[in-house]
Scaffold this active site. Structure first.
Site, mmCIF file in Angstrom:
data_model
loop_
_atom_site.group_PDB
_atom_site.id
_atom_site.type_symbol
_atom_site.label_atom_id
_atom_site.label_comp_id
_atom_site.label_asym_id
_atom_site.label_seq_id
_atom_site.Cartn_x
_atom_site.Cartn_y
_atom_site.Cartn_z
ATOM 1 N N GLU A 262 -48.572 -46.066 50.420
ATOM 2 C CA GLU A 262 -48.286 -47.151 49.279
ATOM 3 C C GLU A 262 -49.360 -47.830 48.949
ATOM 4 O OE1 GLU A 262 -45.774 -45.916 47.583
ATOM 5 O OE2 GLU A 262 -44.684 -44.708 49.146
ATOM 6 N N HIS A 265 -51.508 -46.238 46.404
ATOM 7 C CA HIS A 265 -50.916 -46.602 44.974
ATOM 8 C C HIS A 265 -50.941 -48.171 44.654
ATOM 9 C CE1 HIS A 265 -48.965 -42.816 44.346
ATOM 10 N NE2 HIS A 265 -47.991 -43.046 45.311
ATOM 11 N N GLU A 291 -51.043 -40.403 42.317
ATOM 12 C CA GLU A 291 -50.743 -39.510 43.665
ATOM 13 C C GLU A 291 -52.230 -39.322 44.499
ATOM 14 O OE1 GLU A 291 -47.857 -39.529 44.819
ATOM 15 O OE2 GLU A 291 -47.997 -38.626 46.554
#
Lengths: 495, 495
Positions: A262, A265, A291
């Site tokens: 995460e 991201h 991604e």
């Protein structure tokens, strides 16, 4: 005010509404007590309606037409193009279909939560048929509007410019070498003695470790936070990125690797160009590129040997387990790169993961194109799982074709992003390695040049370039899956 | 659809927008990282604009007129009346004045944060003059629209139906006995030996204690949460009430009493009638009634001897201080009812608090009515502080007339709510005591009958009754400040 400026003002308004919606969604998942859900859902639906009314206002067609005739800078031209792409995506579906999709999807997803547990394919498939029916209608309308084929028009929502012709070629190549690679890796790993770290690993200590790693990975805590939710995600807005995790006290590596994923991201979001954040052109290029960043952080960077040389001592320290052999660097390397075919995509390792995606891609492509029907899914699933991973799912819908949420609300075209992202990440890493000695930098605890490369080539490009052009400018060529294969072979066969 | 139904639909929409705004405000204060503030503020302003546009739509005047001619139930008639009251409040000011107020108020408040620290009355007063100028314009417009005097029109925003004629009479009475009561209490307390509990009291343990007390006070955690923020508040929405506190590791009583106070606000919100939550008639009656509930919980209930008999052992247990004499029940009773005049309103005890309010009320009333000017405030402040509390604030603006936020953004008419709330709370408790033995119930740990009384007489009445009628139905008479005096005398002189 020019029409371009009017469109900017309009788009800012939409961006601000999205901001509040993103924060309230995060709250709903991470903080909201259960009893708040009904009123919250109604409030969120109201905001979505306001957003929809604004973004489909009749006068916008004229504004776009007039703005296109205005004198604009090169950047403004791209920005206008991206605003228009977004506007078309929002406007092409009739309101009635949007509403039906939303209702049918919610109903299917809600029922799926219990039907999956009960292995109840019979009832689930009845809801799914309606979802597929509407998705085919959507695909047809989007196909008519774009000139793409039906499935390509859906793909375009998540990975603009990608087509099933390209994917067929790439995934077709992968299928020629992946099953045998999996077997070879398993054969080689069968000689390893791997210790599984034994809990309990207190959540509070896992949190300390997570925050420490996020700092080391450059997460900007003045523009984001880490919290807990049932399903980990990266949400919020670029100026305030909210990532979540969940702590399993038996297995600290799941939260740790999840947080690192995460954080990838999050850094993409935090690194987007500040002055364009309110506009489509300033946002992430695609789900595949998104991604690629999370997988770059998780797979390329953090499961590499030099990085585990950083992680393992930190884990030993935070859990006060200096003599725990399962937390030795050597064992953590083996443990973090263990390959084992399994039924569940989200639990899959880096090597078997593409098999899960190829299977889903092949099924959803044919489903949207009308070549197969919902009733055909279980048999196809079983056949492909057996062929790619040597596992049969006959009669096991729970761990087979009912395991994912994506199809329940009609998100067909999303799955390929995961494996495209893994391939982009490998290609980025290969290009980076041509410019710097990545392993040495990690060993020297000097990650900044790595982040600078990503910032320059990907984060700051936002949507100013197409996915193909991002790849070309960063790596010198368009998507080449050989880098991904090379990465797997290097890490899993020649280490 | 009838016009009444159209208005209900419209009002629901406003309520849903308010919901998201309330949650995002809570987030801004309790969770948001600093760097998120600019974009958040812009997004919140956008939502406020959308709310404003909807609530001032031109067709609403006709809808109200037509709905009033429709056949409605008794409850619907009151609901319509309250919708109209809200609509008028929202509509009476010209858009330009609303914008000027917002800009001038923000500027004054922002500058005040540093000016207060610097004791810089000179520069602050220049901003305040502009705020007062606009507040007078606002008061005049509201006066013209309601037929009330200027200050009464402002009072009506926070305590509908209250007038300065009534307040003058009530506060006038208080002024005849309060200064001498304060002196008597101080004289009596001078013989007490009171130990001040000594920290550190770890925040984590304070949180455990807070959550425990909230449970005992019936806070519904499926419809609310407790978090931390710089300035404690009760926010969110009735189905999801967000209260906050801050933990001072040197003094656990400040967070504890603060949490109890906010729990009073929260139970009022959580107790409002479910089927009317989206409509003005289902919302809290007034700021004064709201404060009466927080003060009922904090002052009437939790600083009572029987309740401290519950609190003190809990504190000794959670902090593992079984032999700490400062945490004995006896000492905690003395410590929790200590009276000492001071400069700062928010730090004031129950007995001296009204003096702070009366002073502010007298100044703001005359300021809005144009009888005094901003330049007169420091001298008046000093004179009244000396008269009511025996403390001079000459030259000390920081701890004098610059200590509060309320005037900086033009919230004139709010201050009386605090003391009106304290008086309502005392009157409610007196009525409750006529029906049940409150002290015995507390000693038996049976608080439910107390909460049931509040729920029946106040929470479930929401805005179906006026403040006067709530008092009359619950206590048999309208506001009678004798109950407040009796409470103070009983607790502070005859214990």
């Amino acid at each position: 005010m020019t029409y371009y400026q009017k469109l900017e003002q309009h788009t800012k308004k939409l961006s601000r509404i999205h901001h509040l919606s993103a924060i309230c969604s995060w709250d709903q998942a991470a903080k909201m007590p259960e009893g708040g859900n009904t009123a919250r859902s109604e409030a969120m639906a109201e905001l979505a309606l306001i957003h929809h009314e604004l973004s489909t206002a009749a006068h916008l067609a004229e504004w776009f037409e007039k703005a296109e005739a205005e004198s604009l800078s090169a950047e403004q031209k791209i920005s206008l193009k991206e605003m228009k792409r977004q506007w078309k995506k929002d406007n092409v579906l009739p309101a009635e279909l949007v509403e039906q999709k939303s209702l049918t999807g919610s109903k299917c997803e809600h029922a799926w939560r219990s039907q999956r547990k009960e292995n109840n394919w019979h009832e689930f498939s009845q809801n799914l048929e309606k979802v597929v029916q509407l998705a085919r209608e959507e695909a047809q309308i989007r196909a008519d509007a774009t000139g793409l084929s039906r499935y390509n028009a859906m793909l375009d929502l998540y990975e603009p410019g990608m087509t099933c012709e390209k994917i067929d070629e790439i995934f077709g190549q992968v299928k020629t070498w992946l099953p045998s690679l999996i077997q070879e890796v398993q054969a080689q790993q069968s000689h390893d003695e791997v210790l599984t770290p034994k809990g309990p690993f207190p959540a509070e200590q896992q949190k300390t470790l997570s925050l420490d790693i996020m700092s080391k990975l450059g997460f900007d805590f003045s523009h984001g936070r880490l919290d807990v939710s049932t399903h980990p995600f990266c949400g919020g807005v670029p100026t305030d990125v909210r990532i979540t995790t969940r702590y399993d006290e038996d297995d600290f590596t799941s939260a740790l690797m999840g947080v690192i994923h995460e954080t990838g991201h999050a850094r993409y979001e935090q690194g987007l160009p500040e002055q364009w954040l309110d506009f489509p052109v300033g946002q992430a290029r695609s789900m595949g590129i998104h991604e690629s960043q999370s997988l770059f952080f998780e797979m390329q960077l953090s499961r590499s040997k030099p990085f585990i040389e950083i992680l393992a001592p930190l884990a030993r320290e935070v859990f006060s387990r200096n003599n725990d052999k399962s937390l030795s660097t050597e064992n953590m390397v083996l443990f973090s790169t263990r390959v084992k075919p399994g039924y569940i995509r989200v639990d899959a390792d880096e090597v078997t993961y593409p098999a899960h995606i190829i299977l889903r891609y092949e099924i959803e492509r044919d489903l949207i194109e009308g070549k197969i029907e919902v009733a055909d899914i279980p048999e196809l699933w079983d056949k492909k799982m057996t062929e790619y991973l040597g596992l049969s799912t006959k009669g096991n819908f729970t761990d087979g074709c009912m395991q994912d949420i994506h199809w329940t609300d009609g998100s067909f075209g999303y799955f390929p992003s995961y494996t495209l992202g893994a391939m982009y990440a490998a290609q980025f890493m290969a290009a980076m390695r041509r410019e710097m000695n990545v392993d040495n930098l990690i060993r020297e605890r000097n990650l900044q040049p790595i982040f600078n490369w990503l910032d320059r080539h990907i984060w700051k490009k936002a949507s100013f370039l197409s996915t193909e052009d991002i790849l070309r400018e960063a790596t010198g060529e368009t998507l080449n899956p050989d880098y991904f294969k090379e990465h797997l072979v290097n890490r899993y066969l020649e280490s």
